[in-house]
Design a protein around this motif. Structure first.
Motif, PDB file in Angstrom:
ATOM      1  N   VAL A  29      -6.192  -5.693   9.321  1.00  0.00           N
ATOM      2  CA  VAL A  29      -5.348  -4.979   8.545  1.00  0.00           C
ATOM      3  C   VAL A  29      -5.109  -5.774   7.120  1.00  0.00           C
ATOM      4  O   VAL A  29      -5.321  -5.476   5.932  1.00  0.00           O
ATOM      5  CB  VAL A  29      -4.049  -4.626   8.911  1.00  0.00           C
ATOM      6  N   VAL A  30      -4.840  -7.033   7.367  1.00  0.00           N
ATOM      7  CA  VAL A  30      -4.793  -7.898   6.099  1.00  0.00           C
ATOM      8  C   VAL A  30      -5.891  -8.195   5.199  1.00  0.00           C
ATOM      9  O   VAL A  30      -5.736  -8.149   4.045  1.00  0.00           O
ATOM     10  CB  VAL A  30      -4.282  -9.521   6.546  1.00  0.00           C
ATOM     11  N   SER A  31      -7.023  -8.237   5.840  1.00  0.00           N
ATOM     12  CA  SER A  31      -8.425  -8.343   5.297  1.00  0.00           C
ATOM     13  C   SER A  31      -8.624  -7.169   4.491  1.00  0.00           C
ATOM     14  O   SER A  31      -9.016  -7.221   3.283  1.00  0.00           O
ATOM     15  CB  SER A  31      -9.409  -8.644   6.393  1.00  0.00           C
ATOM     16  N   SER A  32      -8.404  -5.978   5.070  1.00  0.00           N
ATOM     17  CA  SER A  32      -8.637  -4.974   4.323  1.00  0.00           C
ATOM     18  C   SER A  32      -7.781  -4.597   3.164  1.00  0.00           C
ATOM     19  O   SER A  32      -8.287  -4.164   1.893  1.00  0.00           O
ATOM     20  CB  SER A  32      -8.470  -3.433   5.286  1.00  0.00           C
ATOM     21  N   VAL A  33      -6.524  -4.937   3.151  1.00  0.00           N
ATOM     22  CA  VAL A  33      -5.523  -4.752   1.936  1.00  0.00           C
ATOM     23  C   VAL A  33      -5.781  -5.829   1.010  1.00  0.00           C
ATOM     24  O   VAL A  33      -5.496  -5.523  -0.264  1.00  0.00           O
ATOM     25  CB  VAL A  33      -4.109  -4.589   2.504  1.00  0.00           C
ATOM     26  N   SER A  34      -6.099  -6.945   1.341  1.00  0.00           N
ATOM     27  CA  SER A  34      -6.196  -8.090   0.452  1.00  0.00           C
ATOM     28  C   SER A  34      -7.494  -8.261  -0.097  1.00  0.00           C
ATOM     29  O   SER A  34      -7.606  -8.393  -1.484  1.00  0.00           O
ATOM     30  CB  SER A  34      -5.977  -9.391   1.005  1.00  0.00           C
ATOM     31  N   ASN A  35      -8.614  -7.901   0.472  1.00  0.00           N
ATOM     32  CA  ASN A  35      -9.776  -7.748  -0.110  1.00  0.00           C
ATOM     33  C   ASN A  35     -10.217  -6.448  -0.874  1.00  0.00           C
ATOM     34  O   ASN A  35     -10.850  -6.636  -1.842  1.00  0.00           O
ATOM     35  CB  ASN A  35     -11.182  -8.070   0.968  1.00  0.00           C
ATOM     36  N   ASP A  36      -9.920  -5.560  -0.338  1.00  0.00           N
ATOM     37  CA  ASP A  36     -10.468  -4.295  -0.649  1.00  0.00           C
ATOM     38  C   ASP A  36      -9.345  -3.425  -1.408  1.00  0.00           C
ATOM     39  O   ASP A  36      -9.652  -2.355  -1.996  1.00  0.00           O
ATOM     40  CB  ASP A  36     -10.867  -3.176   0.423  1.00  0.00           C
ATOM     41  N   ARG A  37      -8.175  -3.750  -1.370  1.00  0.00           N
ATOM     42  CA  ARG A  37      -6.940  -3.088  -1.830  1.00  0.00           C
ATOM     43  C   ARG A  37      -6.889  -1.851  -1.008  1.00  0.00           C
ATOM     44  O   ARG A  37      -6.770  -0.664  -1.914  1.00  0.00           O
ATOM     45  CB  ARG A  37      -6.925  -3.009  -3.346  1.00  0.00           C
ATOM     46  N   ALA A  38      -7.345  -1.741   0.091  1.00  0.00           N
ATOM     47  CA  ALA A  38      -7.438  -0.451   0.818  1.00  0.00           C
ATOM     48  C   ALA A  38      -6.079   0.021   1.092  1.00  0.00           C
ATOM     49  O   ALA A  38      -5.221  -0.768   1.593  1.00  0.00           O
ATOM     50  CB  ALA A  38      -8.445  -0.680   1.976  1.00  0.00           C
ATOM     51  N   GLY A  39      -5.887   1.202   1.012  1.00  0.00           N
ATOM     52  CA  GLY A  39      -4.783   2.110   1.884  1.00  0.00           C
ATOM     53  C   GLY A  39      -4.983   2.010   3.266  1.00  0.00           C
ATOM     54  O   GLY A  39      -6.366   2.141   3.933  1.00  0.00           O
ATOM     55  N   ILE A  40      -4.191   1.882   4.322  1.00  0.00           N
ATOM     56  CA  ILE A  40      -4.621   2.084   5.606  1.00  0.00           C
ATOM     57  C   ILE A  40      -3.756   3.002   6.393  1.00  0.00           C
ATOM     58  O   ILE A  40      -2.681   3.472   6.107  1.00  0.00           O
ATOM     59  CB  ILE A  40      -3.756   0.640   6.453  1.00  0.00           C
ATOM     60  N   VAL A  41      -4.510   3.912   7.044  1.00  0.00           N
ATOM     61  CA  VAL A  41      -4.058   5.049   7.958  1.00  0.00           C
ATOM     62  C   VAL A  41      -4.249   4.357   9.573  1.00  0.00           C
ATOM     63  O   VAL A  41      -5.345   3.943   9.860  1.00  0.00           O
ATOM     64  CB  VAL A  41      -5.188   6.290   7.807  1.00  0.00           C
ATOM     65  N   LEU A  42      -3.303   4.256  10.020  1.00  0.00           N
ATOM     66  CA  LEU A  42      -3.144   4.018  11.652  1.00  0.00           C
ATOM     67  C   LEU A  42      -3.216   5.236  12.241  1.00  0.00           C
ATOM     68  O   LEU A  42      -2.072   5.971  12.468  1.00  0.00           O
ATOM     69  CB  LEU A  42      -1.962   3.182  11.726  1.00  0.00           C
ATOM     70  N   ASP A  43      -4.370   5.611  12.958  1.00  0.00           N
ATOM     71  CA  ASP A  43      -4.583   6.484  13.904  1.00  0.00           C
ATOM     72  C   ASP A  43      -3.582   6.159  15.360  1.00  0.00           C
ATOM     73  O   ASP A  43      -4.218   5.194  15.986  1.00  0.00           O
ATOM     74  CB  ASP A  43      -6.123   6.677  14.258  1.00  0.00           C
ATOM     75  N   CYS A  44      -2.635   6.971  15.428  1.00  0.00           N
ATOM     76  CA  CYS A  44      -1.591   6.661  16.745  1.00  0.00           C
ATOM     77  C   CYS A  44      -2.132   7.652  17.795  1.00  0.00           C
ATOM     78  O   CYS A  44      -1.560   7.439  18.707  1.00  0.00           O
ATOM     79  CB  CYS A  44      -0.159   6.707  16.362  1.00  0.00           C
ATOM     80  N   SER A  45      -3.097   8.168  17.830  1.00  0.00           N
ATOM     81  CA  SER A  45      -3.362   9.308  18.695  1.00  0.00           C
ATOM     82  C   SER A  45      -3.346   8.592  20.270  1.00  0.00           C
ATOM     83  O   SER A  45      -3.015   9.556  21.255  1.00  0.00           O
ATOM     84  CB  SER A  45      -4.577  10.181  18.561  1.00  0.00           C
ATOM     85  N   ARG A  46      -3.821   7.438  20.398  1.00  0.00           N
ATOM     86  CA  ARG A  46      -3.950   6.691  21.804  1.00  0.00           C
ATOM     87  C   ARG A  46      -2.529   6.017  22.179  1.00  0.00           C
ATOM     88  O   ARG A  46      -2.538   5.615  23.325  1.00  0.00           O
ATOM     89  CB  ARG A  46      -4.902   6.003  21.921  1.00  0.00           C
ATOM     90  N   ALA A  47      -1.671   5.857  21.099  1.00  0.00           N
ATOM     91  CA  ALA A  47      -0.420   5.129  21.410  1.00  0.00           C
ATOM     92  C   ALA A  47       0.541   6.337  21.895  1.00  0.00           C
ATOM     93  O   ALA A  47       1.406   6.599  21.245  1.00  0.00           O
ATOM     94  CB  ALA A  47      -0.020   4.362  20.248  1.00  0.00           C
TER      95      ALA A  47
END
Length: 132
Positions: A29-47
């Motif tokens: 997650v850190v890599s995605s937001v720091s390198n790509d400035r990506a928004g993160i969607v956490l799919d919680c369907s299995r949780a």
């Protein structure tokens, strides 16, 4: 403050994570937001059940996203997990969506800059005709 993301990354939150798996998940997650400035969607369907370490992981993901001017949104949360989020008050920290698609689309909405001024020319606003 405006939120501008260049991409949206969907990460699957599994039913249970070991401590090592949690660290790996967070580093991704850190890599995605720091390198790509990506928004993160956490799919919680299995949780199905969110325990203390899982909630801590969610909060760490959100903290890292905020540090990089991004956001984390939750999607497809089972009823049991949603109840735990509500009970702990964590649900107030995240935008929650029924599907991944809805969460992804929410990043595409035009951002609202709360610090910007809106200039309306004088006289351009008309009172309704039936106003008393």
């Amino acid at each position: 403050m405006t939120l501008q993301v260049s991409a949206v990354v969907v990460k699957q939150l599994t039913e249970s994570l070991s401590r090592k798996q949690g660290r790996i998940f967070l580093s991704e997650v850190v890599s995605s937001v720091s390198n790509d400035r990506a928004g993160i969607v956490l799919d919680c369907s299995r949780a199905r059940l969110l325990d203390r370490p899982a909630i801590y992981l969610l909060l760490c993901c959100l903290e890292e996203a905020i540090k990089h001017d991004s956001d984390v949104k939750l999607a497809a949360i089972p009823a049991e997990a949603r109840a735990i989020l509500k009970l702990t008050g964590v649900d107030r920290l995240f935008e929650c969506f029924d599907t991944n698609a809805e969460a992804i689309i929410s990043f595409r909405r035009l951002p609202v800059d709360l610090n910007s001024e809106v200039h309306v020319p004088f006289g351009s606003l008309q009172a309704p005709e039936n106003a008393a």
